[in-house]
Design a protein around this motif. Structure first.
Motif, PDB file in Angstrom:
ATOM      1  N   ILE A 149       0.839  -1.205   0.000  1.00 58.49           N
ATOM      2  CA  ILE A 149       0.000   0.000   0.000  1.00 58.49           C
ATOM      3  C   ILE A 149       0.871   1.251   0.000  1.00 58.49           C
ATOM      4  CG2 ILE A 149      -1.629   1.361   1.393  1.00 58.49           C
ATOM      5  CD1 ILE A 149      -2.879  -1.377   2.237  1.00 58.49           C
ATOM      6  N   ALA A 150       1.914   1.269   0.820  1.00 55.92           N
ATOM      7  CA  ALA A 150       2.807   2.438   0.890  1.00 55.92           C
ATOM      8  C   ALA A 150       3.472   2.708  -0.458  1.00 55.92           C
ATOM      9  CB  ALA A 150       3.858   2.245   1.980  1.00 55.92           C
ATOM     10  N   ILE A 151       3.931   1.665  -1.116  1.00 55.69           N
ATOM     11  CA  ILE A 151       4.551   1.822  -2.439  1.00 55.69           C
ATOM     12  C   ILE A 151       3.517   2.316  -3.444  1.00 55.69           C
ATOM     13  CG2 ILE A 151       5.595   0.576  -4.380  1.00 55.69           C
ATOM     14  CD1 ILE A 151       7.052  -1.161  -2.225  1.00 55.69           C
ATOM     15  N   SER A 152       2.327   1.749  -3.400  1.00 57.41           N
ATOM     16  CA  SER A 152       1.250   2.166  -4.313  1.00 57.41           C
ATOM     17  C   SER A 152       0.877   3.625  -4.089  1.00 57.41           C
ATOM     18  CB  SER A 152       0.013   1.283  -4.130  1.00 57.41           C
ATOM     19  OG  SER A 152       0.330  -0.063  -4.406  1.00 57.41           O
ATOM     20  N   LEU A 153       0.770   4.034  -2.841  1.00 56.31           N
ATOM     21  CA  LEU A 153       0.462   5.432  -2.533  1.00 56.31           C
ATOM     22  C   LEU A 153       1.558   6.362  -3.070  1.00 56.31           C
ATOM     23  CD1 LEU A 153      -0.862   5.091   1.132  1.00 56.31           C
ATOM     24  CD2 LEU A 153      -2.197   5.847  -0.861  1.00 56.31           C
ATOM     25  N   SER A 154       2.793   5.942  -2.954  1.00 58.53           N
ATOM     26  CA  SER A 154       3.901   6.765  -3.450  1.00 58.53           C
ATOM     27  C   SER A 154       3.837   6.917  -4.969  1.00 58.53           C
ATOM     28  CB  SER A 154       5.242   6.162  -3.030  1.00 58.53           C
ATOM     29  OG  SER A 154       5.379   6.232  -1.629  1.00 58.53           O
ATOM     30  N   ILE A 155       3.436   5.861  -5.652  1.00 57.31           N
ATOM     31  CA  ILE A 155       3.292   5.932  -7.112  1.00 57.31           C
ATOM     32  C   ILE A 155       2.144   6.861  -7.486  1.00 57.31           C
ATOM     33  CG2 ILE A 155       2.673   4.595  -9.177  1.00 57.31           C
ATOM     34  CD1 ILE A 155       4.217   2.217  -7.820  1.00 57.31           C
ATOM     35  N   VAL A 156       1.019   6.740  -6.790  1.00 52.99           N
ATOM     36  CA  VAL A 156      -0.135   7.622  -7.048  1.00 52.99           C
ATOM     37  C   VAL A 156       0.256   9.072  -6.775  1.00 52.99           C
ATOM     38  CG1 VAL A 156      -2.470   8.237  -6.279  1.00 52.99           C
ATOM     39  CG2 VAL A 156      -1.866   5.837  -6.656  1.00 52.99           C
ATOM     40  N   PHE A 157       0.964   9.304  -5.674  1.00 55.03           N
ATOM     41  CA  PHE A 157       1.455  10.652  -5.377  1.00 55.03           C
ATOM     42  C   PHE A 157       2.276  11.193  -6.546  1.00 55.03           C
ATOM     43  CE2 PHE A 157       5.257  13.026  -4.500  1.00 55.03           C
ATOM     44  CZ  PHE A 157       4.739  14.219  -4.018  1.00 55.03           C
ATOM     45  N   LEU A 158       3.216  10.405  -7.007  1.00 57.09           N
ATOM     46  CA  LEU A 158       4.120  10.845  -8.067  1.00 57.09           C
ATOM     47  C   LEU A 158       3.362  11.206  -9.339  1.00 57.09           C
ATOM     48  CD1 LEU A 158       7.104  11.320  -8.715  1.00 57.09           C
ATOM     49  CD2 LEU A 158       7.216   8.948  -9.468  1.00 57.09           C
ATOM     50  N   VAL A 159       2.402  10.394  -9.722  1.00 56.35           N
ATOM     51  CA  VAL A 159       1.598  10.673 -10.920  1.00 56.35           C
ATOM     52  C   VAL A 159       0.839  11.985 -10.747  1.00 56.35           C
ATOM     53  CG1 VAL A 159      -0.378   9.879 -12.295  1.00 56.35           C
ATOM     54  CG2 VAL A 159       1.425   8.266 -11.638  1.00 56.35           C
ATOM     55  N   MET A 160       0.212  12.184  -9.593  1.00 61.32           N
ATOM     56  CA  MET A 160      -0.536  13.423  -9.347  1.00 61.32           C
ATOM     57  C   MET A 160       0.377  14.643  -9.307  1.00 61.32           C
ATOM     58  SD  MET A 160      -3.334  12.535  -6.479  1.00 61.32           S
ATOM     59  CE  MET A 160      -4.763  11.535  -6.841  1.00 61.32           C
ATOM     60  N   TYR A 161       1.528  14.485  -8.689  1.00 57.67           N
ATOM     61  CA  TYR A 161       2.493  15.580  -8.583  1.00 57.67           C
ATOM     62  C   TYR A 161       2.942  16.042  -9.966  1.00 57.67           C
ATOM     63  CZ  TYR A 161       6.779  18.034  -7.265  1.00 57.67           C
ATOM     64  OH  TYR A 161       7.764  18.969  -7.118  1.00 57.67           O
ATOM     65  N   VAL A 162       3.285  15.086 -10.809  1.00 55.59           N
ATOM     66  CA  VAL A 162       3.721  15.413 -12.165  1.00 55.59           C
ATOM     67  C   VAL A 162       2.567  16.024 -12.963  1.00 55.59           C
ATOM     68  CG1 VAL A 162       4.522  14.419 -14.357  1.00 55.59           C
ATOM     69  CG2 VAL A 162       5.614  13.745 -12.210  1.00 55.59           C
ATOM     70  N   ALA A 163       1.368  15.453 -12.849  1.00 56.65           N
ATOM     71  CA  ALA A 163       0.197  15.984 -13.563  1.00 56.65           C
ATOM     72  C   ALA A 163      -0.080  17.425 -13.152  1.00 56.65           C
ATOM     73  CB  ALA A 163      -1.030  15.110 -13.293  1.00 56.65           C
ATOM     74  N   TYR A 164       0.007  17.703 -11.865  1.00 60.91           N
ATOM     75  CA  TYR A 164      -0.202  19.078 -11.394  1.00 60.91           C
ATOM     76  C   TYR A 164       0.809  20.025 -12.022  1.00 60.91           C
ATOM     77  CZ  TYR A 164      -0.039  23.226  -8.509  1.00 60.91           C
ATOM     78  OH  TYR A 164      -0.007  24.542  -8.105  1.00 60.91           O
ATOM     79  N   HIS A 165       2.075  19.652 -11.966  1.00 58.38           N
ATOM     80  CA  HIS A 165       3.125  20.544 -12.458  1.00 58.38           C
ATOM     81  C   HIS A 165       3.151  20.672 -13.983  1.00 58.38           C
ATOM     82  CE1 HIS A 165       4.908  21.948  -8.783  1.00 58.38           C
ATOM     83  NE2 HIS A 165       4.707  20.734  -8.288  1.00 58.38           N
ATOM     84  N   MET A 166       2.560  19.693 -14.668  1.00 59.15           N
ATOM     85  CA  MET A 166       2.474  19.809 -16.130  1.00 59.15           C
ATOM     86  C   MET A 166       1.316  20.705 -16.566  1.00 59.15           C
ATOM     87  SD  MET A 166       3.397  15.984 -17.465  1.00 59.15           S
ATOM     88  CE  MET A 166       3.367  16.455 -19.194  1.00 59.15           C
ATOM     89  N   THR A 167       0.407  21.003 -15.647  1.00 56.17           N
ATOM     90  CA  THR A 167      -0.754  21.818 -15.992  1.00 56.17           C
ATOM     91  C   THR A 167      -0.790  23.148 -15.254  1.00 56.17           C
ATOM     92  OG1 THR A 167      -2.147  20.823 -14.274  1.00 56.17           O
ATOM     93  CG2 THR A 167      -2.150  19.769 -16.469  1.00 56.17           C
ATOM     94  N   SER A 168       0.120  23.357 -14.342  1.00 60.16           N
ATOM     95  CA  SER A 168       0.081  24.540 -13.484  1.00 60.16           C
ATOM     96  C   SER A 168       1.468  25.147 -13.349  1.00 60.16           C
ATOM     97  CB  SER A 168      -0.430  24.172 -12.090  1.00 60.16           C
ATOM     98  OG  SER A 168      -1.653  23.481 -12.169  1.00 60.16           O
ATOM     99  N   GLU A 169       1.483  26.450 -13.135  1.00 60.62           N
ATOM    100  CA  GLU A 169       2.750  27.122 -12.848  1.00 60.62           C
ATOM    101  C   GLU A 169       3.165  26.798 -11.422  1.00 60.62           C
ATOM    102  OE1 GLU A 169       4.683  28.763 -14.996  1.00 60.62           O
ATOM    103  OE2 GLU A 169       3.194  28.234 -16.520  1.00 60.62           O
ATOM    104  N   SER A 170       4.457  26.742 -11.182  1.00 62.28           N
ATOM    105  CA  SER A 170       4.938  26.498  -9.827  1.00 62.28           C
ATOM    106  C   SER A 170       4.542  27.652  -8.921  1.00 62.28           C
ATOM    107  CB  SER A 170       6.457  26.337  -9.819  1.00 62.28           C
ATOM    108  OG  SER A 170       6.812  25.147 -10.479  1.00 62.28           O
ATOM    109  N   THR A 171       4.212  27.317  -7.710  1.00 60.82           N
ATOM    110  CA  THR A 171       3.829  28.315  -6.716  1.00 60.82           C
ATOM    111  C   THR A 171       5.079  28.783  -5.991  1.00 60.82           C
ATOM    112  OG1 THR A 171       1.688  27.268  -6.447  1.00 60.82           O
ATOM    113  CG2 THR A 171       2.415  28.711  -4.663  1.00 60.82           C
ATOM    114  N   LYS A 172       5.206  30.079  -5.858  1.00 59.01           N
ATOM    115  CA  LYS A 172       6.352  30.659  -5.148  1.00 59.01           C
ATOM    116  C   LYS A 172       6.008  30.790  -3.670  1.00 59.01           C
ATOM    117  CE  LYS A 172       8.641  31.590  -8.982  1.00 59.01           C
ATOM    118  NZ  LYS A 172       9.221  30.419  -9.546  1.00 59.01           N
TER     119      LYS A 172
END
Length: 180
Positions: free
Chosen positions: A82-105
């Motif tokens: 579960i921990a590994i799966s959650l980390s993978i889901v986190f990574l996908v969401m993190y990348v998706a966010y940053h590919m669609t949004s400007e970085s927050t300062k």
């Protein structure tokens, strides 16, 4: 002998994945889908979700350690999966966010600013370092090399827990500066 071959079979995979994930994330972090003609809305709803996933990962990691200390091996295996799966889901969401949004300062001032950047930089560096540690720990468990699994897991656990907890902390510190 079989155990050694399992470890050997996964060595190249561990090396490739441990290099590929940070490189691909770094590249994708700079890619904005709108620049390529894709009309996508910013996924601004994702940061609190992936911060929550980091928090849940921290809880799951602690539960996994407690379960193995209590001798509940099957539960430990499930929690680590579960921990590994959650980390993978986190990574996908993190990348998706940053590919669609400007970085927050970060807008904090005074002493909080260097504290934030220390936490952020240590979080990023350790998130890269934990990848091979998690994979090596997992493969050693698969190979039933529990003596060496335990040794690497004692290093992996506090680093992974730190990354999960500081992921939440970074989100909480920067969340007032997100633009909707």
């Amino acid at each position: 002998m079989e155990d050694k071959s399992i470890e050997k079979r996964f060595n190249t995979f561990i090396i490739v994945v441990s290099i590929l994930i940070p490189v691909v994330v770094a590249i994708l972090f700079g890619v904005k889908l709108k620049e390529f003609g894709y009309n996508v809305e910013p996924l601004s709803f994702l940061p609190p979700i992936y911060a929550t996933i980091n928090g849940v990962t921290a809880v799951v990691l602690v539960a996994a350690v407690l379960s193995i200390k209590d001798g509940r091996v099957a539960l430990h295996k499930k929690l680590m999966t579960i921990a590994i799966s959650l980390s993978i889901v986190f990574l996908v969401m993190y990348v998706a966010y940053h590919m669609t949004s400007e970085s927050t300062k970060f807008g904090g001032e005074g002493i909080i600013r260097p504290i934030y950047y220390f936490i952020l930089v240590s979080h990023i560096l350790l998130s890269v370092a934990v990848i091979p540690l998690v994979l090596i720990s997992y493969v050693r468990a698969l190979a039933e090399k529990f003596d060496t699994h335990k040794k690497i897991a004692k290093i992996t656990f506090p680093i992974w827990l730190y990354v999960a907890v500081t992921g939440v902390v970074v989100y909480l510190m920067i969340s007032p500066y997100y633009v909707n």
